[in-house]
Design a protein around this motif. Structure first.
Motif, PDB file in Angstrom:
ATOM      1  N   LEU A 115       0.753  -1.430   0.027  1.00 56.59           N
ATOM      2  CA  LEU A 115      -0.107  -0.059   0.004  1.00 56.59           C
ATOM      3  C   LEU A 115       0.794   1.287  -0.048  1.00 56.59           C
ATOM      4  CD1 LEU A 115      -2.912  -1.321   2.448  1.00 56.59           C
ATOM      5  CD2 LEU A 115      -3.056  -0.744  -0.006  1.00 56.59           C
ATOM      6  N   VAL A 116       2.230   1.164   0.727  1.00 55.00           N
ATOM      7  CA  VAL A 116       2.903   2.221   0.738  1.00 55.00           C
ATOM      8  C   VAL A 116       3.514   2.479  -0.633  1.00 55.00           C
ATOM      9  CG1 VAL A 116       5.236   3.123   1.312  1.00 55.00           C
ATOM     10  CG2 VAL A 116       3.752   2.076   3.061  1.00 55.00           C
ATOM     11  N   VAL A 117       3.642   1.535  -1.345  1.00 55.72           N
ATOM     12  CA  VAL A 117       4.029   1.522  -2.977  1.00 55.72           C
ATOM     13  C   VAL A 117       3.091   2.210  -3.699  1.00 55.72           C
ATOM     14  CG1 VAL A 117       4.840   0.402  -4.989  1.00 55.72           C
ATOM     15  CG2 VAL A 117       5.729  -0.375  -2.843  1.00 55.72           C
ATOM     16  N   ARG A 118       1.735   1.773  -3.420  1.00 55.20           N
ATOM     17  CA  ARG A 118       0.789   2.750  -4.349  1.00 55.20           C
ATOM     18  C   ARG A 118       0.720   4.042  -3.964  1.00 55.20           C
ATOM     19  NH1 ARG A 118      -3.104   5.221  -4.034  1.00 55.20           N
ATOM     20  NH2 ARG A 118      -2.772   5.365  -1.796  1.00 55.20           N
ATOM     21  N   GLY A 119       0.917   4.460  -2.460  1.00 58.23           N
ATOM     22  CA  GLY A 119       0.771   5.833  -2.146  1.00 58.23           C
ATOM     23  C   GLY A 119       2.000   6.432  -2.618  1.00 58.23           C
ATOM     24  N   VAL A 120       3.348   6.200  -2.769  1.00 56.28           N
ATOM     25  CA  VAL A 120       4.339   6.633  -3.333  1.00 56.28           C
ATOM     26  C   VAL A 120       4.239   7.165  -4.739  1.00 56.28           C
ATOM     27  CG1 VAL A 120       6.764   6.345  -3.864  1.00 56.28           C
ATOM     28  CG2 VAL A 120       6.051   5.741  -1.630  1.00 56.28           C
ATOM     29  N   ALA A 121       3.550   5.940  -5.639  1.00 56.61           N
ATOM     30  CA  ALA A 121       3.553   6.291  -6.990  1.00 56.61           C
ATOM     31  C   ALA A 121       2.361   7.422  -7.329  1.00 56.61           C
ATOM     32  CB  ALA A 121       2.907   4.660  -7.657  1.00 56.61           C
ATOM     33  N   SER A 122       1.388   7.401  -6.585  1.00 56.58           N
ATOM     34  CA  SER A 122       0.363   8.397  -6.606  1.00 56.58           C
ATOM     35  C   SER A 122       1.232  10.004  -6.247  1.00 56.58           C
ATOM     36  CB  SER A 122      -0.552   8.331  -5.603  1.00 56.58           C
ATOM     37  OG  SER A 122      -1.437   7.238  -6.139  1.00 56.58           O
ATOM     38  N   MET A 123       2.034   9.931  -5.248  1.00 56.43           N
ATOM     39  CA  MET A 123       2.860  11.225  -5.054  1.00 56.43           C
ATOM     40  C   MET A 123       3.494  11.562  -6.053  1.00 56.43           C
ATOM     41  SD  MET A 123       4.062   9.986  -1.007  1.00 56.43           S
ATOM     42  CE  MET A 123       5.518  11.301  -1.268  1.00 56.43           C
ATOM     43  N   VAL A 124       4.315  10.699  -6.767  1.00 55.27           N
ATOM     44  CA  VAL A 124       5.101  11.060  -8.050  1.00 55.27           C
ATOM     45  C   VAL A 124       4.180  11.567  -9.177  1.00 55.27           C
ATOM     46  CG1 VAL A 124       6.648  10.078  -9.709  1.00 55.27           C
ATOM     47  CG2 VAL A 124       7.018   9.331  -7.364  1.00 55.27           C
ATOM     48  N   SER A 125       3.116  10.877  -9.458  1.00 55.78           N
ATOM     49  CA  SER A 125       2.057  11.294 -10.414  1.00 55.78           C
ATOM     50  C   SER A 125       1.628  12.857  -9.985  1.00 55.78           C
ATOM     51  CB  SER A 125       1.269  10.552 -10.803  1.00 55.78           C
ATOM     52  OG  SER A 125       0.172  10.306  -9.669  1.00 55.78           O
TER      53      SER A 125
END
Length: 398
Positions: free
Chosen positions: A260-270
């Protein structure tokens, strides 16, 4: 849609001494929400609640806010963003206390979920209205990108806290998380007191009903609201059912938390690069492409695969889902007249909450027959449909 919305400078947006407080408030709001909601699912699993009921618990988060979103937006327009944020933080604290005191029963979890959802509503309405009311025209994409970047930071940090409470076990120490959330709720309340408010401005058409009619006449509104609704519901389904999928596969709760952290970090980048991305390809193309990518990624997540492949797929899903929310906020903020922007954001949240009530409940019915994998597949199909519908949004005018 004006070119200003598409070609906002990468550094455009609001400024001022209250920016740090606003961003910290956004981080705190999402961190508290995104640690409590997965842990609520784990507590339900502890109580041997059937998988189908997880969708009902997810819908509890949205039931009361569905009725209160429009009044909350009107309140932010009339009384100011700070007061709305303080009210939301009080409800956050009340939700944390309810999880501690009454979280040993399904009824207690539902009540706490309702309080959590209502508190979240008050805080995000205040934050979004403040960004919309203090950003110069032409800077919305970058400003909402930064705001939602901060929100994504909180969304990534929240699940990361699960690892600190027995992440190596299948079920973390839910009681410990609930107790620490009480302290986080008090900290959020303190931040709310320092949140700035924008100057009150009256819309030309003034009244609540007239203002809503003006908003509902905006071209492409329906498609934008449906897109926002399904994208957020897909995020919710991921939060609720990824732990269930992990439990079915025997993944440790800490591993699920890190995914879930990975998903959140990817959203942060976008979201961090949203202004540049929108400037390069335009809002409509960016929205369609990102939603399509998220749909394809979510379609593949339930298939048996190594852990690194699952992490890569959630990276794609997170990046795609991260774009939809700020782009629809930016579009509404630009289209709505001054004095109606709080209600514009609340109208968007009504659509979001409707999806959060209906889609997780329907997902629960799917889970009863197909399990967590079936829920994720149906959600991917929904994302594909709204991606096609988003092609009909007003084109960027150059």
């Amino acid at each position: 849609m004006s070119r200003a919305g598409r070609a906002s400078p990468p550094g455009g947006g609001w400024r001022g001494g209250g920016t740090a407080v606003l961003l910290a408030h956004a981080v705190g709001t999402q961190a508290l929400t995104f640690v409590l909601r997965p842990v609520m699912s784990y507590r339900a699993i502890e109580l041997d609640v059937p998988t189908a009921w997880l969708g009902v618990l997810g819908a509890a988060f949205a039931i009361a806010p569905l009725a209160l979103a429009i009044p909350a937006g009107h309140g932010a327009d009339r009384y100011g963003e700070r007061r709305m944020a303080v009210a939301g933080a009080v409800l956050f604290a009340a939700a944390s206390v309810t999880f501690v005191v009454a979280g040993q029963s399904v009824a207690g979890l539902v009540l706490a979920g309702v309080l959590l959802g209502t508190g979240h509503l008050g805080c995000v309405i205040a934050q979004q209205a403040l960004v919309a009311n203090t950003t110069p025209r032409g800077g919305y994409d970058a400003a909402f990108g930064r705001y939602t970047f901060a929100a994504s930071l909180g969304q990534a940090a929240g699940p990361g806290l699960i690892a600190a409470f027995g992440g190596g076990q299948a079920i973390p120490d839910t009681g410990g998380v609930f107790r620490w959330s009480c302290l986080l709720g008090v900290m959020l309340l303190a931040l709310s007191a320092f949140l700035p408010s924008s100057p009150r401005r009256s819309a030309q058409d003034g009244g609540g009903e007239v203002g809503l009619r003006a908003l509902l006449r905006l071209p492409g509104l329906g498609r934008a609201l449906v897109t926002s609704c399904v994208v957020l519901a897909a995020l919710d389904v991921t939060i609720v059912y990824l732990p269930a999928l992990g439990a079915e596969r025997g993944l440790a709760s800490g591993t699920v938390g890190l995914l879930l952290v990975v998903r959140g970090v990817a959203s942060m980048v976008s979201r961090f690069f949203l202004g540049r991305l929108s400037h390069a390809v335009g809002r409509r193309r960016l929205l369609v492409g990102s939603t399509t990518g998220a749909a394809l990624g979510l379609l593949l997540v339930p298939l048996p695969s190594p852990l690194w492949v699952l992490a890569a797929l959630l990276l794609v899903v997170g990046f795609g889902l991260g774009v939809g929310q700020p782009l629809t906020m930016s579009w509404l903020a630009e289209a709505a007249p001054p004095g109606l922007r709080g209600r514009a954001m609340s109208l968007r949240l009504v659509g979001n909450r409707t999806g959060q009530v209906l889609i997780p409940s329907a997902a629960g019915l799917v889970a009863a027959g197909l399990g967590a994998a079936g829920v994720l597949w149906v959600t991917a199909l929904g994302l594909g449909c709204v991606s096609a519908a988003a092609r009909g949004l007003p084109a960027d005018r150059g």
